[in-house]
Structure formats: C-alpha cells, structure tokens
Design a protein around this motif. Structure first.
Motif, PDB file in Angstrom:
ATOM      1  N   SER A   1      24.811  33.772 -10.975  1.00 34.19           N
ATOM      2  CA  SER A   1      23.700  32.824 -11.073  1.00 34.19           C
ATOM      3  C   SER A   1      24.219  31.391 -11.118  1.00 34.19           C
ATOM      4  CB  SER A   1      22.867  33.120 -12.321  1.00 34.19           C
ATOM      5  OG  SER A   1      21.847  32.164 -12.479  1.00 34.19           O
ATOM      6  N   ASN A   2      25.279  31.159 -11.881  1.00 34.76           N
ATOM      7  CA  ASN A   2      25.890  29.827 -11.955  1.00 34.76           C
ATOM      8  C   ASN A   2      26.471  29.393 -10.609  1.00 34.76           C
ATOM      9  OD1 ASN A   2      25.274  29.345 -14.650  1.00 34.76           O
ATOM     10  ND2 ASN A   2      27.158  30.294 -15.374  1.00 34.76           N
ATOM     11  N   ILE A   3      27.051  30.325  -9.869  1.00 37.89           N
ATOM     12  CA  ILE A   3      27.581  30.011  -8.540  1.00 37.89           C
ATOM     13  C   ILE A   3      26.433  29.649  -7.603  1.00 37.89           C
ATOM     14  CG2 ILE A   3      28.674  31.018  -6.481  1.00 37.89           C
ATOM     15  CD1 ILE A   3      30.468  32.643  -8.467  1.00 37.89           C
ATOM     16  N   GLU A   4      25.394  30.474  -7.599  1.00 36.74           N
ATOM     17  CA  GLU A   4      24.265  30.241  -6.694  1.00 36.74           C
ATOM     18  C   GLU A   4      23.532  28.936  -6.987  1.00 36.74           C
ATOM     19  OE1 GLU A   4      23.113  34.815  -5.431  1.00 36.74           O
ATOM     20  OE2 GLU A   4      21.756  33.720  -6.753  1.00 36.74           O
ATOM     21  N   SER A   5      23.536  28.513  -8.239  1.00 38.71           N
ATOM     22  CA  SER A   5      22.854  27.269  -8.602  1.00 38.71           C
ATOM     23  C   SER A   5      23.772  26.053  -8.479  1.00 38.71           C
ATOM     24  CB  SER A   5      22.309  27.359 -10.024  1.00 38.71           C
ATOM     25  OG  SER A   5      23.381  27.426 -10.947  1.00 38.71           O
ATOM     26  N   GLY A   6      25.058  26.277  -8.225  1.00 40.10           N
ATOM     27  CA  GLY A   6      25.999  25.179  -8.090  1.00 40.10           C
ATOM     28  C   GLY A   6      26.546  24.670  -9.409  1.00 40.10           C
ATOM     29  N   ARG A   7      26.254  25.380 -10.508  1.00 40.68           N
ATOM     30  CA  ARG A   7      26.797  24.961 -11.805  1.00 40.68           C
ATOM     31  C   ARG A   7      28.289  25.244 -11.909  1.00 40.68           C
ATOM     32  NH1 ARG A   7      21.639  26.914 -13.364  1.00 40.68           N
ATOM     33  NH2 ARG A   7      22.478  28.971 -13.817  1.00 40.68           N
ATOM     34  N   CYS A   8      28.777  26.190 -11.091  1.00 42.77           N
ATOM     35  CA  CYS A   8      30.224  26.409 -10.993  1.00 42.77           C
ATOM     36  C   CYS A   8      30.542  26.780  -9.556  1.00 42.77           C
ATOM     37  CB  CYS A   8      30.717  27.459 -11.984  1.00 42.77           C
ATOM     38  SG  CYS A   8      30.233  29.139 -11.632  1.00 42.77           S
ATOM     39  N   GLY A   9      31.777  26.563  -9.179  1.00 42.18           N
ATOM     40  CA  GLY A   9      32.196  26.833  -7.810  1.00 42.18           C
ATOM     41  C   GLY A   9      32.545  28.292  -7.607  1.00 42.18           C
ATOM     42  N   VAL A  10      32.618  28.675  -6.354  1.00 39.73           N
ATOM     43  CA  VAL A  10      32.981  30.035  -5.985  1.00 39.73           C
ATOM     44  C   VAL A  10      34.452  30.047  -5.590  1.00 39.73           C
ATOM     45  CG1 VAL A  10      32.230  29.708  -3.586  1.00 39.73           C
ATOM     46  CG2 VAL A  10      32.299  32.010  -4.549  1.00 39.73           C
ATOM     47  N   THR A  11      35.148  31.107  -5.915  1.00 41.52           N
ATOM     48  CA  THR A  11      36.564  31.206  -5.552  1.00 41.52           C
ATOM     49  C   THR A  11      36.692  31.682  -4.106  1.00 41.52           C
ATOM     50  OG1 THR A  11      36.841  33.521  -6.207  1.00 41.52           O
ATOM     51  CG2 THR A  11      37.163  31.836  -7.935  1.00 41.52           C
ATOM     52  N   ILE A  12      37.835  31.423  -3.534  1.00 43.43           N
ATOM     53  CA  ILE A  12      38.081  31.875  -2.163  1.00 43.43           C
ATOM     54  C   ILE A  12      38.084  33.397  -2.098  1.00 43.43           C
ATOM     55  CG2 ILE A  12      40.608  31.784  -2.321  1.00 43.43           C
ATOM     56  CD1 ILE A  12      38.537  30.745   0.748  1.00 43.43           C
ATOM     57  N   GLU A  13      38.581  34.053  -3.142  1.00 42.44           N
ATOM     58  CA  GLU A  13      38.583  35.520  -3.173  1.00 42.44           C
ATOM     59  C   GLU A  13      37.163  36.052  -3.124  1.00 42.44           C
ATOM     60  OE1 GLU A  13      40.274  33.688  -5.467  1.00 42.44           O
ATOM     61  OE2 GLU A  13      42.346  34.090  -4.904  1.00 42.44           O
ATOM     62  N   HIS A  14      36.267  35.392  -3.883  1.00 43.62           N
ATOM     63  CA  HIS A  14      34.869  35.818  -3.876  1.00 43.62           C
ATOM     64  C   HIS A  14      34.219  35.554  -2.519  1.00 43.62           C
ATOM     65  CE1 HIS A  14      34.811  35.526  -8.517  1.00 43.62           C
ATOM     66  NE2 HIS A  14      35.082  36.752  -8.124  1.00 43.62           N
TER      67      HIS A  14
ATOM     68  N   SER B   1      30.183  18.497  -6.646  1.00 45.91           N
ATOM     69  CA  SER B   1      29.064  19.220  -7.230  1.00 45.91           C
ATOM     70  C   SER B   1      27.971  19.467  -6.199  1.00 45.91           C
ATOM     71  CB  SER B   1      28.500  18.433  -8.417  1.00 45.91           C
ATOM     72  OG  SER B   1      27.379  19.075  -8.940  1.00 45.91           O
ATOM     73  N   GLU B   2      27.678  18.472  -5.374  1.00 44.41           N
ATOM     74  CA  GLU B   2      26.650  18.626  -4.343  1.00 44.41           C
ATOM     75  C   GLU B   2      27.063  19.690  -3.331  1.00 44.41           C
ATOM     76  OE1 GLU B   2      23.134  18.402  -2.566  1.00 44.41           O
ATOM     77  OE2 GLU B   2      23.659  17.389  -4.444  1.00 44.41           O
ATOM     78  N   LYS B   3      28.332  19.707  -2.962  1.00 43.30           N
ATOM     79  CA  LYS B   3      28.817  20.713  -2.014  1.00 43.30           C
ATOM     80  C   LYS B   3      28.793  22.104  -2.643  1.00 43.30           C
ATOM     81  CE  LYS B   3      31.435  17.597   0.855  1.00 43.30           C
ATOM     82  NZ  LYS B   3      32.716  17.215   1.433  1.00 43.30           N
ATOM     83  N   ALA B   4      29.127  22.196  -3.925  1.00 38.81           N
ATOM     84  CA  ALA B   4      29.056  23.483  -4.622  1.00 38.81           C
ATOM     85  C   ALA B   4      27.616  23.991  -4.638  1.00 38.81           C
ATOM     86  CB  ALA B   4      29.588  23.352  -6.053  1.00 38.81           C
ATOM     87  N   LYS B   5      26.658  23.093  -4.819  1.00 38.71           N
ATOM     88  CA  LYS B   5      25.249  23.487  -4.787  1.00 38.71           C
ATOM     89  C   LYS B   5      24.849  23.988  -3.410  1.00 38.71           C
ATOM     90  CE  LYS B   5      23.612  20.458  -8.448  1.00 38.71           C
ATOM     91  NZ  LYS B   5      22.803  19.297  -8.792  1.00 38.71           N
ATOM     92  N   LEU B   6      25.323  23.319  -2.360  1.00 38.68           N
ATOM     93  CA  LEU B   6      24.995  23.743  -1.001  1.00 38.68           C
ATOM     94  C   LEU B   6      25.572  25.122  -0.682  1.00 38.68           C
ATOM     95  CD1 LEU B   6      25.509  20.365   0.910  1.00 38.68           C
ATOM     96  CD2 LEU B   6      23.335  21.539   0.503  1.00 38.68           C
ATOM     97  N   VAL B   7      26.835  25.339  -1.050  1.00 37.63           N
ATOM     98  CA  VAL B   7      27.462  26.636  -0.815  1.00 37.63           C
ATOM     99  C   VAL B   7      26.773  27.705  -1.666  1.00 37.63           C
ATOM    100  CG1 VAL B   7      29.590  27.997  -1.043  1.00 37.63           C
ATOM    101  CG2 VAL B   7      29.676  25.677  -0.103  1.00 37.63           C
ATOM    102  N   GLY B   8      26.507  27.389  -2.920  1.00 36.98           N
ATOM    103  CA  GLY B   8      25.826  28.345  -3.797  1.00 36.98           C
ATOM    104  C   GLY B   8      24.454  28.709  -3.279  1.00 36.98           C
ATOM    105  N   ASN B   9      23.723  27.722  -2.803  1.00 34.99           N
ATOM    106  CA  ASN B   9      22.392  27.990  -2.256  1.00 34.99           C
ATOM    107  C   ASN B   9      22.497  28.854  -1.006  1.00 34.99           C
ATOM    108  OD1 ASN B   9      19.470  27.524  -2.207  1.00 34.99           O
ATOM    109  ND2 ASN B   9      19.915  26.431  -0.324  1.00 34.99           N
ATOM    110  N   ARG B  10      23.495  28.607  -0.185  1.00 34.44           N
ATOM    111  CA  ARG B  10      23.693  29.423   1.016  1.00 34.44           C
ATOM    112  C   ARG B  10      23.988  30.866   0.626  1.00 34.44           C
ATOM    113  NH1 ARG B  10      26.310  26.193   4.532  1.00 34.44           N
ATOM    114  NH2 ARG B  10      24.239  25.437   4.916  1.00 34.44           N
ATOM    115  N   ILE B  11      24.816  31.064  -0.407  1.00 36.98           N
ATOM    116  CA  ILE B  11      25.117  32.418  -0.885  1.00 36.98           C
ATOM    117  C   ILE B  11      23.823  33.098  -1.335  1.00 36.98           C
ATOM    118  CG2 ILE B  11      26.247  33.723  -2.739  1.00 36.98           C
ATOM    119  CD1 ILE B  11      28.550  31.594  -2.523  1.00 36.98           C
ATOM    120  N   LYS B  12      23.015  32.376  -2.080  1.00 38.31           N
ATOM    121  CA  LYS B  12      21.749  32.940  -2.559  1.00 38.31           C
ATOM    122  C   LYS B  12      20.841  33.320  -1.394  1.00 38.31           C
ATOM    123  CE  LYS B  12      17.751  31.944  -5.464  1.00 38.31           C
ATOM    124  NZ  LYS B  12      17.140  30.958  -6.366  1.00 38.31           N
ATOM    125  N   MET B  13      20.713  32.435  -0.415  1.00 38.18           N
ATOM    126  CA  MET B  13      19.842  32.708   0.732  1.00 38.18           C
ATOM    127  C   MET B  13      20.348  33.905   1.540  1.00 38.18           C
ATOM    128  SD  MET B  13      17.269  30.669   0.681  1.00 38.18           S
ATOM    129  CE  MET B  13      17.308  30.842  -1.099  1.00 38.18           C
TER     130      MET B  13
END
Length: 101
Positions: free
Chosen positions: A43-56, A7-19
C-alpha cells in the motif's frame, strides 16, 4: 535531484503498479504475498509513500507480464507531451479496471 522530484516519481511508479494490479484483477494482499512483503508495505509503495526495490519490480514484471519500461513510461515527459497524446497509460489502465468491475 530534489527529494520532492524523487517523491513525485515514486508516486507515479506506485500508481502505475496499482493500476496494473487492478487491471489484472489482483488483490493487494495476493500481490504482497507474491512479493514477500506485507500488504501495508505494498500500500505504501502504491501510494508513493515509499519506493519500490528493483527486485520487486522484476517480480512485478513477471506477475503483470509486462516490460520493465511499463513501470516508467511517460515519467520524464512534460505534461504538454502527455496531454498531446490523449490518454496516459494510467488513464487506460484505470478504464480497464473500471470495466472489469
């Protein structure tokens, strides 16, 4: 690897996508449309509430004109190593986004 770490890593990746999105001056709705997902899903991806797919991630790589590593840089490093460098990628992207208004 525990769920908390994932979950913490998903938040970091999501935040990076947002930035990165903000640094490019793109609206969430526009990027979501390009990914063929809803704005709330992005929004859920950027906040880390769900993960991003490799395709995305491949599509985002094209949208942001970046390398795949840019989504993951510094995730495995300790807080000490990150602070030793000064600014993180998120810090720099946040500064650029604020400058752009």
């Amino acid at each position: 690897m525990g769920d908390e770490m994932i979950s913490e890593k998903a938040k970091l990746v999501g935040n990076r996508i947002k930035m990165m999105r903000l640094a490019k001056g793109l609206r969430q709705k526009h990027v979501a449309d390009m990914l063929k997902i809803s704005q709330s899903n992005l929004s859920n991806i950027e906040s880390g509430r769900c993960g991003v797919t490799i395709e995305h991630l491949f599509t985002l790589q094209e949208i942001f004109a970046c390398s795949m590593n840019d989504f993951f840089v510094d995730i495995e490093k300790s807080a000490y190593e990150s602070s030793k460098r000064g600014y993180t990628v998120e810090d720099l992207l946040n500064i650029v986004a604020k400058i752009k208004g």
